[in-house]
Design a protein around this motif. Structure first.
Motif, PDB file in Angstrom:
ATOM      1  N   ALA A 111      60.043-122.441 -45.301  1.00  0.00           N
ATOM      2  CA  ALA A 111      59.329-121.165 -45.418  1.00  0.00           C
ATOM      3  C   ALA A 111      60.012-120.019 -44.698  1.00  0.00           C
ATOM      4  O   ALA A 111      59.669-118.868 -44.920  1.00  0.00           O
ATOM      5  CB  ALA A 111      57.902-121.317 -44.880  1.00  0.00           C
ATOM      6  N   PRO A 159      64.913-119.458 -46.086  1.00  0.00           N
ATOM      7  CA  PRO A 159      65.260-118.752 -47.321  1.00  0.00           C
ATOM      8  C   PRO A 159      64.891-117.269 -47.286  1.00  0.00           C
ATOM      9  O   PRO A 159      65.338-116.504 -48.125  1.00  0.00           O
ATOM     10  CB  PRO A 159      64.410-119.470 -48.387  1.00  0.00           C
ATOM     11  CG  PRO A 159      63.933-120.719 -47.757  1.00  0.00           C
ATOM     12  CD  PRO A 159      63.891-120.483 -46.305  1.00  0.00           C
ATOM     13  N   LEU A 160      64.046-116.883 -46.327  1.00  0.00           N
ATOM     14  CA  LEU A 160      63.548-115.511 -46.319  1.00  0.00           C
ATOM     15  C   LEU A 160      64.088-114.702 -45.149  1.00  0.00           C
ATOM     16  O   LEU A 160      63.599-113.617 -44.871  1.00  0.00           O
ATOM     17  CB  LEU A 160      62.016-115.528 -46.217  1.00  0.00           C
ATOM     18  CG  LEU A 160      61.272-116.188 -47.365  1.00  0.00           C
ATOM     19  CD1 LEU A 160      59.815-116.330 -47.021  1.00  0.00           C
ATOM     20  CD2 LEU A 160      61.433-115.374 -48.628  1.00  0.00           C
ATOM     21  N   ARG A 206      64.869-111.202 -45.708  1.00  0.00           N
ATOM     22  CA  ARG A 206      63.842-110.402 -46.365  1.00  0.00           C
ATOM     23  C   ARG A 206      63.071-109.572 -45.336  1.00  0.00           C
ATOM     24  O   ARG A 206      63.112-109.844 -44.154  1.00  0.00           O
ATOM     25  CB  ARG A 206      62.857-111.309 -47.092  1.00  0.00           C
ATOM     26  CG  ARG A 206      63.472-112.122 -48.194  1.00  0.00           C
ATOM     27  CD  ARG A 206      63.797-111.257 -49.382  1.00  0.00           C
ATOM     28  NE  ARG A 206      64.146-112.110 -50.516  1.00  0.00           N
ATOM     29  CZ  ARG A 206      63.249-112.619 -51.341  1.00  0.00           C
ATOM     30  NH1 ARG A 206      61.976-112.376 -51.168  1.00  0.00           N
ATOM     31  NH2 ARG A 206      63.625-113.375 -52.340  1.00  0.00           N
ATOM     32  N   PRO A 207      62.311-108.592 -45.840  1.00  0.00           N
ATOM     33  CA  PRO A 207      61.483-107.802 -44.920  1.00  0.00           C
ATOM     34  C   PRO A 207      60.483-108.687 -44.181  1.00  0.00           C
ATOM     35  O   PRO A 207      60.082-109.742 -44.679  1.00  0.00           O
ATOM     36  CB  PRO A 207      60.755-106.843 -45.851  1.00  0.00           C
ATOM     37  CG  PRO A 207      61.521-106.829 -47.094  1.00  0.00           C
ATOM     38  CD  PRO A 207      62.234-108.116 -47.205  1.00  0.00           C
ATOM     39  N   THR A 235      57.266-109.997 -45.829  1.00  0.00           N
ATOM     40  CA  THR A 235      57.439-111.157 -46.696  1.00  0.00           C
ATOM     41  C   THR A 235      57.352-112.444 -45.899  1.00  0.00           C
ATOM     42  O   THR A 235      56.696-113.403 -46.291  1.00  0.00           O
ATOM     43  CB  THR A 235      58.810-111.072 -47.386  1.00  0.00           C
ATOM     44  OG1 THR A 235      58.950-109.782 -47.934  1.00  0.00           O
ATOM     45  CG2 THR A 235      58.947-112.103 -48.462  1.00  0.00           C
TER      46      THR A 235
END
Lengths: 290, 464
Positions: A83, A86-87, A90-91, A94
């Motif tokens: 979780a 992968p992010l 990202r902002p 998210t």
């Protein structure tokens, strides 16, 4: 006097509980900049895992609890891989939504695995109590305060003197500069998630014997811890501890003597007032990452 | 993000991103804004004029958006390309009317069971509350945890006005909405200086306080927060005494709220809100009163929430604390994120999903939580703009693929049908409704301008 001592001991124990929950997600926040909304459900999961080890596997309380803590460290790493990793680019919003999603999944999985009926987790010291001046203080509360002091002390020491702690502090101060200086972001991030998971399990296992263990058990504690951490100035460990102490005292003493019916709302009222008057928290001196 | 080049599609993710906030990097805002804006302005105008042969946007606003794009690049986000203010999209009001018409025709005709019409009403009310949350979160960029508390305030106030003072339905519902607005005004003023996370936690505190207060004050909210025996809503002498008749009332209210939503998007308020959300420092520099804007959106969204709660109370005949607990709070958030936080149609679509998914997945009831969570995770990773964004993306891809001729039109129609079939939240009953919602929304989100669902295929062929 006996009432006061009992209430005061209750306040200390409640503050210790919140602190244990708060250090878990504060550590993660410092290392990765993520506010992990799944932390509360990790607490619940820790409690249920300990219950499973003790009741289903028949392990003694302490090894069963240690097993649960170890398993939660693994869960923390899995969460990081699924979780968070992968992010990472990202902002932040998210990522926060992703942790909320993880919380939903964890809670639902516990529900499928164990059902939703409340449990009672045995404590390592049994149900005995310590009698001081006519007030009975459960051993479990004493244990919680003791463990919390140890954990916070160990964390402060680790932040100061270990390589991992220094890397976490560097990341908290300036992620880009830290990365340029060779801080291994990936490794620190996984370590922080594992440690945070283990701390969540520890908190869940210690608190569960005092109350009932159900699916919402951890989430409520996490909200309290978050409230205290924000009141103290988010990201500031000392401020968070003081905030937890304040929340505990307000809820137990004020709620115990004066506004009995509204005791549950008092810490939040205090939090609301703190945010209204000093949005950066009581003990915050500089801008944070959020 | 390249698919959205020609669309104005404020992604959730970037919207409320605290990391992109120039406040986090004090050097970025004033330094980039004025210096880089003119250059980006001219190039942006060129591409927009070249791309669709339209006049460039008004220069002030365009400079602002161009400045924002530069800012985005600086903080490591993809520039959004040409931004088209919503006011340039056509037929948005017609889109709302078409949605209402299609729902009015399709809803009662396709839903025959009692449970179905119950869910239909619930969908409309949740859409209203979700729309309110969209104004606060999607447009304002402020995460308010207390939307369900506002619903509860509306519900209890209208119940109090009805039961204790015998007010007629319309007065008590209005009172409920206004009470929620008043509470929101106080909370919003108190939290005006709070930044993203502090605001979220502050509103969380409000919702926790509300929970305790509703459960304990028995003279206003009934014993243990339970009020029962409310009369049916009635308006102009007509009593909405069944789910089927209440449908018309709720549809009317939602339609009005959506019209207001379109009006907001097209008004200076909407543009200023987007600017303040994406680059607060730049917006402030441009003379936008960000705090007043945030307060206004928060109060407005809360009024929608309060109205939804008041209607819910009068429709169901009872109010309970548990109705407005954390579950629904997370649910409303799910609706907006899943549906898409960049458009007023997002919450409508998301609410449809939230209401009908449990019914569709009855045999997997225990896996529902896992499914929601996993879906949310996948959605936020693959398509942060939500279902609406997904539809818009598919459209953009199709247009880029250069489908031409009759075969192309057939292809478009086929793929559009597939997309519609793939959209969750679709049952036999609301198919027309939710599909039309997505349809008209993606239409208005892209520049084809054909917002009406019924006309969309014809318009598409004209486009191609």
């Amino acid at each position: 006097m006996a009432t006061f001592i009992a209430l005061f001991a209750g306040a200390l124990a409640y503050a210790a509980v919140l602190t244990l929950a708060a250090v878990g997600f504060l550590l993660l926040y410092k290392a990765t900049g993520v506010v992990n909304f799944a932390h509360g459900d990790l607490l619940t999961l820790g409690g249920f895992l300990a219950w499973w080890a003790i009741d289903d596997l028949g392990w003694p309380v302490v090894p069963g609890s240690l097993l649960a803590i170890a398993l939660l460290a693994v869960v923390g790493v899995v969460l990081e891989r699924v979780a968070y990793a992968p992010l990472r680019k990202r902002p932040q919003m998210t990522v926060i939504v992703a942790t909320l999603a993880a919380a939903l999944v964890i809670r639902a999985l516990i529900g499928i695995w164990q059902g939703s009926e409340p449990r009672r987790l045995p404590g390592p010291l049994g149900d005995g109590a310590w009698h001081v001046a006519g007030a009975a203080i459960a051993w479990q509360r004493v244990l919680i305060v003791g463990v919390t002091v140890l954990v916070v002390g160990a964390l402060v020491w680790a932040f100061k003197y270990t390589s991992f702690g220094r890397q976490v502090r560097a990341l908290a101060a300036d992620p880009d500069a830290a990365q340029l200086c060779g801080v291994r972001v990936r490794r620190v991030s996984m370590g922080a998630w594992a440690l945070s998971g283990a701390l969540a399990a520890l908190a869940g296992i210690l608190v569960a014997p005092l109350t009932v263990l159900d699916l919402n058990f951890g989430f409520a504690i996490m909200l309290g811890g978050m409230a205290a951490a924000v009141a103290g100035g988010f990201g500031n460990l000392g401020g968070a501890v003081l905030g937890c102490l304040g929340v505990g005292l307000v809820q137990q003493l004020l709620g115990g003597y004066v506004l009995r019916d509204y005791a549950g709302a008092l810490p939040y009222l205090a939090l609301f007032l703190v945010i209204a008057v000093r949005p950066q928290g009581l003990f915050k001196t500089h801008a944070s990452r959020l | 993000m390249t698919e959205t080049r020609n669309t104005f599609d404020p992604a959730v993710a970037s919207g409320a991103d605290p990391g992109a906030d120039p406040g986090a990097d004090p050097g970025a805002g004033p330094e980039t804004g004025p210096e880089a804006a003119p250059a980006a302005d001219s190039s942006g105008a060129d591409t927009s004029a070249a791309a669709d042969g339209r006049a460039p946007e008004p220069s002030g606003m365009h400079m602002l958006t161009a400045g924002l794009d530069t800012l985005r690049t600086r903080v490591g986000m993809a520039p959004r390309g040409t931004v088209k203010p919503p006011v340039y999209r056509r037929h948005q009001y017609l889109g709302v009317l078409a949605f209402v018409a299609v729902t009015a025709i399709a809803g009662p005709n396709l839903v025959s069971s009692a449970e179905g019409s119950n869910l239909l009403d619930l969908w409309l009310l949740y859409s209203l509350a979700g729309l309110g949350f969209y104004w606060i979160f999607g447009l304002g960029g402020r995460f308010a945890f207390c939307q369900t508390t506002m619903m509860a305030v509306g519900a209890y106030t209208s119940a109090y006005a009805t039961e204790q003072h015998g007010r007629p339905f319309w007065q008590s519902a209005l009172l409920g909405a206004l009470a929620a607005g008043a509470v929101a005004a106080v909370v919003g003023l108190a939290l005006a200086r709070a930044q993203h996370f502090a605001f979220a936690i502050g509103t969380l505190a409000v919702s926790q306080i509300g929970m305790v207060v509703f459960a304990r004050t028995s003279d206003f909210t009934g014993v243990n927060g339970q009020v029962t025996g409310l009369p049916y809503p009635s308006l102009f002498g007509h009593t909405f005494d069944s789910d089927r008749s209440a449908f018309w009332l709720f549809l009317g209210v939602l339609g009005l709220a959506l019209l207001l939503g379109v009006f907001l998007e097209r008004s200076p308020i909407g543009r200023e809100a987007v600017a303040a959300r994406d680059g607060e420092m730049v917006a402030r520099t441009a003379g936008i009163s960000v705090r007043r804007l945030h307060l206004m959106l928060y109060v407005l969204g809360s009024v929608a929430g309060g109205l939804s709660g008041a209607l819910l109370a009068n429709w169901q005949g009872f109010v309970g604390v548990d109705q407005f607990g954390l579950d629904l709070g997370i649910g409303i958030f799910l609706m907006v994120i899943l549906g898409g936080a960049g458009s007023i149609w997002g919450p409508v679509l998301g609410a449809g999903f939230y209401v009908w998914a449990p019914k569709l997945l009855q045999e997997f009831k225990e896996y529902q939580g896992v499914l929601y969570g996993a879906l949310l995770l996948v959605m936020i990773m693959i398509c942060p703009e939500g279902l609406i964004g997904l539809a818009g993306r598919v459209r953009g891809l199709l247009r880029r693929a250069g489908v031409a001729g009759p075969a192309g039109v057939a292809g478009v129609a086929g793929v559009a049908a597939k997309v519609r079939a793939a959209l969750p939240g679709r049952t036999a009953a609301p198919a027309g409704a939710s599909a039309s919602a997505s349809d008209s929304a993606s239409d208005s989100a892209s520049d084809s301008g054909s917002a009406s669902a019924s006309a969309s295929t014809g318009k598409e062929s004209a486009d191609v």
